[in-house]
Motif scaffolding. Structure first.
Motif, PDB file in Angstrom:
ATOM      1  N   GLU A  53     -38.563  12.188  19.251  1.00 27.87           N
ATOM      2  CA  GLU A  53     -37.360  11.891  20.025  1.00 27.87           C
ATOM      3  C   GLU A  53     -36.538  10.726  19.487  1.00 27.87           C
ATOM      4  O   GLU A  53     -35.318  10.832  19.310  1.00 27.87           O
ATOM      5  CB  GLU A  53     -37.740  11.622  21.486  1.00 27.87           C
ATOM      6  CG  GLU A  53     -36.556  11.237  22.353  1.00 27.87           C
ATOM      7  CD  GLU A  53     -36.901  11.187  23.833  1.00 27.87           C
ATOM      8  OE1 GLU A  53     -36.161  10.532  24.574  1.00 27.87           O
ATOM      9  OE2 GLU A  53     -37.896  11.809  24.247  1.00 27.87           O
ATOM     10  N   THR A  89     -25.216  11.585  25.525  1.00 26.17           N
ATOM     11  CA  THR A  89     -26.055  12.604  24.886  1.00 26.17           C
ATOM     12  C   THR A  89     -27.073  13.130  25.878  1.00 26.17           C
ATOM     13  O   THR A  89     -27.528  12.407  26.767  1.00 26.17           O
ATOM     14  CB  THR A  89     -26.779  12.009  23.659  1.00 26.17           C
ATOM     15  OG1 THR A  89     -25.812  11.562  22.709  1.00 26.17           O
ATOM     16  CG2 THR A  89     -27.696  13.023  22.991  1.00 26.17           C
ATOM     17  N   LEU A 131     -24.832   4.946  20.763  1.00 25.88           N
ATOM     18  CA  LEU A 131     -25.211   6.345  20.935  1.00 25.88           C
ATOM     19  C   LEU A 131     -24.213   6.987  21.878  1.00 25.88           C
ATOM     20  O   LEU A 131     -24.044   6.526  23.007  1.00 25.88           O
ATOM     21  CB  LEU A 131     -26.626   6.445  21.521  1.00 25.88           C
ATOM     22  CG  LEU A 131     -27.115   7.847  21.917  1.00 25.88           C
ATOM     23  CD1 LEU A 131     -27.306   8.730  20.685  1.00 25.88           C
ATOM     24  CD2 LEU A 131     -28.418   7.766  22.726  1.00 25.88           C
ATOM     25  N   GLY A 152     -30.821  15.446  25.847  1.00 24.24           N
ATOM     26  CA  GLY A 152     -31.873  15.947  24.968  1.00 24.24           C
ATOM     27  C   GLY A 152     -32.968  16.636  25.750  1.00 24.24           C
ATOM     28  O   GLY A 152     -33.148  16.399  26.955  1.00 24.24           O
ATOM     29  N   ASN A 163     -28.298   5.449  26.914  1.00 25.48           N
ATOM     30  CA  ASN A 163     -27.612   4.897  25.738  1.00 25.48           C
ATOM     31  C   ASN A 163     -27.141   3.461  25.960  1.00 25.48           C
ATOM     32  O   ASN A 163     -26.324   2.937  25.195  1.00 25.48           O
ATOM     33  CB  ASN A 163     -26.449   5.790  25.307  1.00 25.48           C
ATOM     34  CG  ASN A 163     -25.389   5.961  26.391  1.00 25.48           C
ATOM     35  OD1 ASN A 163     -25.614   5.599  27.546  1.00 25.48           O
ATOM     36  ND2 ASN A 163     -24.258   6.531  26.020  1.00 25.48           N
ATOM     37  N   LYS A 174     -32.633  10.914  18.012  1.00 28.29           N
ATOM     38  CA  LYS A 174     -31.494  10.211  18.610  1.00 28.29           C
ATOM     39  C   LYS A 174     -30.865   9.226  17.621  1.00 28.29           C
ATOM     40  O   LYS A 174     -29.656   8.962  17.688  1.00 28.29           O
ATOM     41  CB  LYS A 174     -31.924   9.521  19.906  1.00 28.29           C
ATOM     42  CG  LYS A 174     -32.120  10.521  21.048  1.00 28.29           C
ATOM     43  CD  LYS A 174     -32.305   9.869  22.395  1.00 28.29           C
ATOM     44  CE  LYS A 174     -33.666   9.293  22.587  1.00 28.29           C
ATOM     45  NZ  LYS A 174     -33.951   8.939  23.996  1.00 28.29           N
ATOM     46  N   TYR A 215     -30.987  17.837  20.693  1.00 29.31           N
ATOM     47  CA  TYR A 215     -30.109  16.824  21.271  1.00 29.31           C
ATOM     48  C   TYR A 215     -28.660  17.229  21.055  1.00 29.31           C
ATOM     49  O   TYR A 215     -28.290  17.723  19.979  1.00 29.31           O
ATOM     50  CB  TYR A 215     -30.396  15.443  20.639  1.00 29.31           C
ATOM     51  CG  TYR A 215     -31.766  14.965  21.031  1.00 29.31           C
ATOM     52  CD1 TYR A 215     -31.944  14.142  22.139  1.00 29.31           C
ATOM     53  CD2 TYR A 215     -32.902  15.415  20.355  1.00 29.31           C
ATOM     54  CE1 TYR A 215     -33.203  13.755  22.543  1.00 29.31           C
ATOM     55  CE2 TYR A 215     -34.165  15.041  20.757  1.00 29.31           C
ATOM     56  CZ  TYR A 215     -34.311  14.208  21.852  1.00 29.31           C
ATOM     57  OH  TYR A 215     -35.567  13.845  22.267  1.00 29.31           O
ATOM     58  N   VAL A 250     -28.266  11.221  16.005  1.00 26.92           N
ATOM     59  CA  VAL A 250     -27.045  11.362  16.805  1.00 26.92           C
ATOM     60  C   VAL A 250     -26.198  10.101  16.675  1.00 26.92           C
ATOM     61  O   VAL A 250     -24.967  10.159  16.558  1.00 26.92           O
ATOM     62  CB  VAL A 250     -27.377  11.664  18.284  1.00 26.92           C
ATOM     63  CG1 VAL A 250     -26.085  11.834  19.092  1.00 26.92           C
ATOM     64  CG2 VAL A 250     -28.231  12.926  18.397  1.00 26.92           C
ATOM     65  N   GLU A 297     -29.519  11.118  28.101  1.00 26.19           N
ATOM     66  CA  GLU A 297     -30.193  10.036  27.382  1.00 26.19           C
ATOM     67  C   GLU A 297     -29.681   8.670  27.815  1.00 26.19           C
ATOM     68  O   GLU A 297     -28.497   8.485  28.105  1.00 26.19           O
ATOM     69  CB  GLU A 297     -29.983  10.201  25.874  1.00 26.19           C
ATOM     70  CG  GLU A 297     -30.520  11.507  25.310  1.00 26.19           C
ATOM     71  CD  GLU A 297     -32.025  11.639  25.423  1.00 26.19           C
ATOM     72  OE1 GLU A 297     -32.701  10.589  25.538  1.00 26.19           O
ATOM     73  OE2 GLU A 297     -32.528  12.777  25.392  1.00 26.19           O
TER      74      GLU A 297
END
Length: 506
Positions: A235, A473, A470, A475, A432, A239, A275, A242, A430
């Motif tokens: 994970e 997002t 980030l 996931g 962030n 990320k 993601y 991303v 997510e």
């Protein structure tokens, strides 16, 4: 003499006889009894697809000459039945040729053979290859060990897992399970790549095991002189990608967790993680429904999936409930006001936990209200979620990587997907916020210091990545092994892993 010793003695005698036959094949053979100059022209499945359903005259008129190979699964008189991994096919050799064919005389069940000749149809309606020259039939590999009885297969279930190669030879159902597994994985790749996702690979050896709450396997890298861990999840690396600008990524990955074995747990297992930037958990709920429907239709040919005594329709919308709603559904005597405001009702929450059999010892003394809510759900509701169901609003305390809900910061924008009382997927919007993530990592470190082997480490580089930004997002992770179990009506994870881990014999 015990029955087991007698069986072993009989088997040793058969092996000795087969070794003697191999020595005869080796005499005067430039290939040492293992030729490698044969090239097949046709597979049994293709032959049957082309000529299946035609009568004797039509097959004979086609004049189709083939070179085939496969493992001998049965023999009777002038006919030998082989399986080439796609289908079964008969081979025929007339008596005049049989007496001159050393290979035919030395043949045993389990041998791998090749044959060339014209195709015909038997009186029983089965296609067969008519061998017209003794040189057109050879033993390519002599099987030194006799196969188990074809009607009973491997009687010892444990031995099926230890000797999967024998199980695959004997058991067509086992072979089909892994054909379906392969199709599911290919289907996932097709589904995601058609929607703009890019497949990537992330490290399996990590200096900090992250992305999940689990105890890792540890190892040591000699050249770098550092301890490393087999990954428990990809994970945090996905990320990072991303952050780097890959808005849609996925990985079909091998994960390793140093935990117990069960019908649903193997220390090495396969997960799908994906993601998507500029999406939230609700988008992934819709995507998960669409993916499962797509896989059912393309792999199984129907949206109706049978598992045990249940049958699930993947063509219908799935159920959605919050964790508290699920607890109240299966615990009608519990007070909704307590569950919806757990921070102000800790004493009552602890009473509920004890009522449902949750032990409250020194370790549990450090639990917060979110942990109690989750434990009560797992103890009383999880296994009752038979129909396809998304459970949402997981407390932040048990969701260290998920984004808090804007309206209720006690919970996160997270879901888990259940079917047949088992978790199949876990997804969320997510987190962030770099500062919030750092604080949650610190809390995990406190729990680890207090004795929780499955709590996360503090990943400073991941926090550093979040500080670069980030985008919003979402996931998700889906257990491939459990998905295959569902699609193949398998009730232990060992049935869907080719080589499951087993305790060594002796």
């Amino acid at each position: 003499m015990t029955e087991q010793n007698q069986t072993a003695q009989d088997e040793n005698k058969l092996i000795a006889e087969r070794r003697a036959k191999l020595e005869k094949l080796r005499e005067g053979s430039a290939s040492n009894g293992h030729p490698n100059d044969f090239r097949k022209t046709h597979f049994a499945a293709d032959i049957k697809a082309e000529l299946g359903g035609k009568d004797k005259e039509e097959v004979a008129a086609a004049g189709k000459r083939v070179a085939v190979s496969g493992r001998v699964m049965r023999r009777g008189g002038p006919f030998v039945g082989i399986n080439d991994g796609t289908e079964s096919l008969q081979i025929y050799m007339g008596k005049p040729l049989q007496k001159d064919s050393e290979a035919w005389q030395l043949l045993d069940i389990g041998d791998i053979v090749c044959a060339e000749g014209l195709l015909h149809l038997s009186g029983k309606g089965e296609l067969y290859v008519d061998i017209d020259n003794i040189d057109n039939f050879r033993i390519l590999t002599k099987s030194l060990r006799p196969l188990p009885d074809k009607f009973h297969g491997l009687a010892d279930q444990e031995m099926k897992y230890r000797q999967r190669y024998v199980d695959l030879i004997i058991n067509e159902e086992t072979r089909n399970t892994f054909v379906i597994r392969s199709k599911i994985i290919n289907g996932i790749r097709t589904f995601l790549t058609e929607r703009g996702y890019m497949e990537v690979e992330t490290p399996m050896l990590q200096t900090i095991p992250g992305g999940a709450s689990a105890k890792p396997f540890e190892t040591h890298h000699n050249a770098l002189d550092i301890d490393m861990f087999l990954r428990i999840a990809p994970e945090l690396y996905l990320k990072r990608l991303v952050v780097g600008g890959f808005d849609r990524v996925f990985e079909i990955n091998r994960n390793f967790r140093n935990e117990g074995l069960s019908t649903r747990h193997n220390p090495e297992f396969t997960m799908l993680e994906f993601y998507q930037a500029y999406a939230d958990y609700k988008d992934l709920i819709a995507l998960t429904e669409a993916m499962l429907k797509y896989l059912a239709e393309t792999v199984m040919g129907t949206t109706m999936i049978k598992y045990g005594e249940s049958e699930y329709d993947f063509g219908k919308p799935f159920h959605v409930m919050t964790m508290v709603e699920a607890i109240l559904k299966y615990n009608p005597t519990m007070d909704a006001a307590v569950l919806n405001n757990p921070e102000a009702n800790m004493d009552t929450l602890k009473q509920y936990a004890q009522q449902v059999g949750i032990h409250l010892g020194p370790k549990e003394a450090g639990w917060g209200p979110g942990k109690f809510i989750c434990e009560i759900f797992e103890a009383t509701a999880e296994e009752k979620l038979d129909e396809p169901t998304f459970i949402t609003e997981y407390p932040w305390e048990v969701s260290p990587l998920a984004r808090r809900n804007d309206d209720n910061p006690f919970v996160t924008d997270r879901f888990e997907f259940f079917i047949g009382g088992r978790e199949l997927a876990n997804g969320f919007s997510e987190l962030n916020d770099a500062e919030d993530q750092a604080a949650r990592f610190r809390k995990q470190v406190e729990e680890k210091d207090a004795g929780d082997d499955e709590a996360m480490h503090y990943d400073a580089d991941y926090v550093n990545a979040l500080e670069y930004g980030l985008p919003p997002t979402a996931g998700e992770g889906i257990g491939i092994d459990r998905l295959v179990m569902l699609f193949t009506d398998s009730h232990t994870i060992k049935d869907v892993i080719l080589f499951p881990h087993m305790k060594p014999l002796g």
